[in-house]
Scaffold this active site. Structure first.
Site, PDB file in Angstrom:
ATOM      1  CB  SER A   9     -28.408 -11.538 -11.650  1.00 49.00           C
ATOM      2  OG  SER A   9     -27.232 -11.405 -10.865  1.00 49.00           O
ATOM      3  N   GLY A  10     -25.876 -12.279 -13.889  1.00 46.57           N
ATOM      4  CA  GLY A  10     -24.825 -11.625 -14.666  1.00 46.57           C
ATOM      5  C   GLY A  10     -24.951 -11.906 -16.157  1.00 46.57           C
ATOM      6  CD  GLN A  11     -21.425 -10.689 -21.155  1.00 46.87           C
ATOM      7  OE1 GLN A  11     -21.434  -9.720 -21.875  1.00 46.87           O
ATOM      8  NE2 GLN A  11     -20.314 -11.384 -20.918  1.00 46.87           N
ATOM      9  CG  LEU A  78     -21.228 -18.807 -14.519  1.00 42.71           C
ATOM     10  CD1 LEU A  78     -22.244 -18.399 -15.581  1.00 42.71           C
ATOM     11  CD2 LEU A  78     -19.964 -19.316 -15.184  1.00 42.71           C
ATOM     12  CB  ALA A  80     -16.496 -13.387  -9.837  1.00 45.79           C
ATOM     13  CD  GLN A  81     -15.173  -6.684  -8.390  1.00 44.45           C
ATOM     14  OE1 GLN A  81     -15.813  -6.274  -9.370  1.00 44.45           O
ATOM     15  NE2 GLN A  81     -13.865  -6.665  -8.347  1.00 44.45           N
ATOM     16  CB  THR A 129     -10.183 -14.698 -16.084  1.00 45.63           C
ATOM     17  OG1 THR A 129      -9.781 -13.542 -16.823  1.00 45.63           O
ATOM     18  CG2 THR A 129      -9.444 -14.682 -14.765  1.00 45.63           C
ATOM     19  CD  GLU A 131      -7.394  -9.166 -16.565  1.00 44.23           C
ATOM     20  OE1 GLU A 131      -6.744  -8.684 -15.638  1.00 44.23           O
ATOM     21  OE2 GLU A 131      -7.451  -8.658 -17.690  1.00 44.23           O
ATOM     22  CE1 TYR A 154     -12.418 -11.143 -11.992  1.00 45.65           C
ATOM     23  CE2 TYR A 154     -10.582 -11.217 -13.547  1.00 45.65           C
ATOM     24  CZ  TYR A 154     -11.868 -11.576 -13.192  1.00 45.65           C
ATOM     25  OH  TYR A 154     -12.609 -12.369 -14.040  1.00 45.65           O
ATOM     26  CE  LYS A 158     -12.949 -14.809 -11.591  1.00 47.62           C
ATOM     27  NZ  LYS A 158     -14.128 -15.676 -11.699  1.00 47.62           N
TER      28      LYS A 158
END
Ligand code: NAP
Ligand code: GDD
Length: 342
Positions: A9-11, A78, A80-81, A129, A131, A154, A158
């Protein structure tokens, strides 16, 4: 080929399912039960072709049952928070979703892969990511060999997922890969990420529905690409002969301020800046109207200042490059939001 996508349901889930369907895959999407079917990012016709399976990322037994029933050739993890700022408020659940849940999938794949020599091996893609790098000036451009220095719950979560993938690949020969993706955006981006927040707010300001936009750190630099290009890279990572980790990025970086200026230009605003730090404002040069104010509420306890990726390995090994330029991305998002608020 069968694929299981978590975070459907995410991008990214919405673009990836379209890509895999176009390649003839049978696509299963994991969605946590909400009591109401809601997939605003997925076109109705696409949704009809998907198999939605209900399950939570933190429910090991349910995930095990799903994987054994579906027996996918590929899993794209895919879910995740995914909001870095929010991870400071909810570090524990963020850690569980991006660390522990990765281990859940790897353990399930280890079990399934070792069940019998006749069972097809499952390939695993982990949504890692940029990040992880921490973005301290001087470390750019960041590539697969740049040391990690995470600056948020986050990113730490990850990073644990990243290392589990690497460990299971090396120790158990699982075809597991990390896509170290730099920021990728689209008209389907969540409205609390900075790019979409800007394009939506400026479209609303232009339409007279909002007074001004409040932002946090305007100096942060990001390597922003288009999500539609990046899901192609995810797929290519799993089609490579050997499992490996890849950076996907554009190789260009811009400040949040530059993103606002570019989006403003497309709506007829010439945004000029006055003041410093919390007193900074962005005004339309022609009318003097204040468009942007700073709200320290959007500052983060730990910040990633400068992300600029080096996608050379992905280009060389996978033949992947980001096709959409920064200007094209901003234009696509502004135009979509002008439409979306009509
Ligand atoms: P997103 O739009 O925030 O989507 C996250 C997805 O995870 C949603 O579908 C959400 O479902 C699902 N989810 C969250 N918690 C769950 C749970 N407990 N059980 C089942 N599903 C759960 O994120 P995105 O931008 O598509 O990013 C996809 C992945 O790539 C994320 O892992 C993100 O951290 C990573 N990533 C993103 C970027 C980027 O720039 N977009 C860059 C690097 C890495 P609900 O609809 O139920 O909330
Ligand atoms: N969200 C947000 N809201 N960010 C703001 C704001 C604001 O009002 N004002 C300034 N920023 C700054 C943030 O402090 C950050 O430096 C930058 O804009 C980008 O923030 P986000 O759009 O929230 O994205 P992110 O870079 O923190 O994280 C995204 O990219 C990561 C990859 O580098 C997410 O998609 C992560 O899931 C992904 O891993």
């Amino acid at each position: 080929m069968k694929a299981l996508i978590t975070g459907i349901s995410g991008q990214d889930g919405s673009y990836l399912c379209e890509l895999l369907l176009s390649k003839g895959y049978e696509v299963y999407g994991l969605d946590r039960r909400k009591g109401i079917e809601s997939f605003p990012r997925i076109d109705k016709k696409v949704l009809e072709r998907l198999h939605i399976v209900e399950g939570d990322l933190l429910d090991f037994e349910r995930l095990r049952q799903i994987v054994k029933e579906v027996m996918p050739d590929e899993i794209y993890n895919l879910a995740a928070q995914s909001h870095v700022g929010y991870s400071f408020k909810a570090p524990i659940s963020t850690f569980e979703m991006s660390g522990k849940a990765v281990l859940f999938f790897l353990e399930i794949i280890r079990e399934v892969n070792s069940a019998s020599a006749d069972v097809p091996k499952i390939k695993f893609y982990q949504a890692s990511t940029s990040e992880l790098f921490g973005g301290d000036p001087g470390t750019e451009p960041q590539s697969e060999t740049t040391p990690f220095n995470p600056h948020s719950p986050y990113a730490i979560a990850k990073l644990s997922g990243f290392h589990f993938v690497k460990l299971y690949r090396e120790a158990y020969k699982i075809f597991a890969c990390n896509g170290i993706l730099f920021n990728h955006e689209s008209p389907r981006r969540g409205a609390d990420f900075v790019t979409r927040k800007v394009t939506l707010a400026l479209a609303n300001i232009k339409a007279g529905r909002q007074e001004f936009l409040e932002l946090g750190n305007m100096d942060a630099k990001r390597d922003w690409g288009f999500a539609g290009d990046y899901v192609e890279g995810m797929w290519r990572i799993l089609q490579n002969d050997t499992p490996d980790d890849f950076v996907l990025a554009t190789g260009e970086t811009h400040t949040v301020r530059e993103f606002v200026e570019e989006a403003g230009k497309l709506l007829g605003y010439d945004v000029v800046w006055e003041g410093k730090a919390e007193k900074e404002i962005g005004k339309d040069k022609k009318t003097g109207k204040i468009i942007v104010k700073i709200n320290p509420e959007f500052y983060r306890p730990g910040e990633v200042n400068l992300l600029l990726g080096d996608p050379a390995k992905a280009k060389k090994v996978l033949g992947w490059t980001a096709k959409t330029s920064f200007k094209e991305l901003v234009k696509m998002m502004v135009e979509a939001d002008v439409e979306s608020i009509k």
